[in-house]
Motif scaffolding. Structure first.
Motif, mmCIF file in Angstrom:
data_model
loop_
_atom_site.group_PDB
_atom_site.id
_atom_site.type_symbol
_atom_site.label_atom_id
_atom_site.label_comp_id
_atom_site.label_asym_id
_atom_site.label_seq_id
_atom_site.Cartn_x
_atom_site.Cartn_y
_atom_site.Cartn_z
ATOM 1 N N PRO A 1 16.758 5.868 -5.510
ATOM 2 C CA PRO A 1 16.644 4.541 -4.912
ATOM 3 C C PRO A 1 16.880 3.479 -5.979
ATOM 4 N N THR A 2 17.333 2.326 -5.538
ATOM 5 C CA THR A 2 17.572 1.239 -6.489
ATOM 6 C C THR A 2 16.620 0.078 -6.230
ATOM 7 N N PHE A 3 16.256 -0.582 -7.295
ATOM 8 C CA PHE A 3 15.387 -1.754 -7.247
ATOM 9 C C PHE A 3 16.088 -2.892 -8.001
ATOM 10 N N ASN A 4 17.413 -2.886 -7.912
ATOM 11 C CA ASN A 4 18.250 -3.763 -8.709
ATOM 12 C C ASN A 4 19.264 -4.450 -7.798
ATOM 13 N N SER A 5 19.129 -5.750 -7.631
ATOM 14 C CA SER A 5 20.054 -6.481 -6.753
ATOM 15 C C SER A 5 21.496 -6.411 -7.267
ATOM 16 N N SER A 6 21.688 -6.326 -8.586
ATOM 17 C CA SER A 6 23.053 -6.247 -9.126
ATOM 18 C C SER A 6 23.744 -4.958 -8.683
ATOM 19 N N THR A 7 23.008 -3.867 -8.629
ATOM 20 C CA THR A 7 23.572 -2.601 -8.153
ATOM 21 C C THR A 7 23.998 -2.732 -6.696
ATOM 22 N N ILE A 8 23.172 -3.366 -5.906
ATOM 23 C CA ILE A 8 23.505 -3.573 -4.496
ATOM 24 C C ILE A 8 24.726 -4.492 -4.389
ATOM 25 N N GLU A 9 24.740 -5.565 -5.149
ATOM 26 C CA GLU A 9 25.843 -6.529 -5.099
ATOM 27 C C GLU A 9 27.181 -5.903 -5.490
ATOM 28 N N MET A 10 27.185 -5.025 -6.462
ATOM 29 C CA MET A 10 28.434 -4.383 -6.872
ATOM 30 C C MET A 10 28.942 -3.418 -5.803
ATOM 31 N N SER A 11 28.084 -3.088 -4.851
ATOM 32 C CA SER A 11 28.455 -2.156 -3.781
ATOM 33 C C SER A 11 28.782 -2.857 -2.469
ATOM 34 N N LEU A 12 28.600 -4.163 -2.396
ATOM 35 C CA LEU A 12 28.860 -4.902 -1.154
ATOM 36 C C LEU A 12 30.262 -4.654 -0.582
ATOM 37 N N PRO A 13 31.314 -4.635 -1.416
ATOM 38 C CA PRO A 13 32.653 -4.425 -0.850
ATOM 39 C C PRO A 13 32.834 -3.055 -0.188
ATOM 40 N N LYS A 14 31.929 -2.139 -0.410
ATOM 41 C CA LYS A 14 32.024 -0.805 0.192
ATOM 42 C C LYS A 14 31.454 -0.760 1.607
ATOM 43 N N ILE A 15 30.888 -1.860 2.073
ATOM 44 C CA ILE A 15 30.342 -1.898 3.433
ATOM 45 C C ILE A 15 31.500 -1.741 4.413
#
Length: 186
Positions: A17-31
């Motif tokens: 699991p991630t607790f890092n908004s930057s990790t989530i943000e770098m994955s946004l284009p994969k939605i």
């Protein structure tokens, strides 16, 4: 209509699991199913009046305000600086370090995908489960668009306030978007 996207649908399992908004943000284009014109907002953004698509995009270009990045020892500064350095690394040299205002952010999916492809190794190495000074935040996409001439200035009136300074918050009458951030140092 809203679609729920789980982290495991867009983020490599080694980072979960991630607790890092930057990790989530770098994955946004994969939605899956994102349109070319994307509007991204953190959970600390408050839209205070009715806004139109034209407040965020004009003639297909994102409308966004930028400012010079003040040097500080914070992790946020590091993530912003890293984003700028990656976005600018293949482009012009000797340009002023600017970052978008911390607000609701219009983005072009094609630019996000291009930056992810162009800087895949650097971005992959920056992804962590917890916040780290080596992270790159989503500003990398907007900075790239700014440097390559794809952004236009925004006319939105923005207000930023750290919750610890809420007593200093003055009137919001003329404000379009307000960020009430949980801390001023991360």
């Amino acid at each position: 209509e809203a679609t729920v996207v789980l982290h495991n649908q867009i983020i490599d399992k080694k980072h979960l699991p991630t607790f890092n908004s930057s990790t989530i943000e770098m994955s946004l284009p994969k939605i899956p199913g994102l349109s070319e014109h994307v509007i991204y907002a953190n959970d600390d953004m408050y839209i205070l009046r009715e806004l139109q698509a034209s407040d965020f995009f004009k003639d297909g270009h994102p409308r966004l305000s930028f400012h010079c990045l003040d040097k500080s020892p914070s992790g946020f500064y590091s993530r912003c600086s890293n984003a700028f350095n990656v976005a600018a690394s293949e482009l012009q040299h000797n340009i002023e370090m600017v970052v978008p205002e911390h607000t609701v952010c219009p983005m072009l999916l094609s630019s996000c995908e291009h930056v992810l492809s162009l800087h895949k190794n650097k971005i992959e190495k920056s992804i962590t489960r917890f916040r780290d000074k080596k992270n790159i935040n989503q500003y990398v996409f907007s900075i790239y668009d700014k440097i390559t001439g794809k952004t236009l200035d925004s006319s939105l009136k923005l207000k930023y306030c750290a919750l610890e300074d809420i007593d200093k918050l003055d009137s919001l009458i003329d404000v379009d978007i307000c960020c009430l951030n949980d801390t001023s140092s991360t």
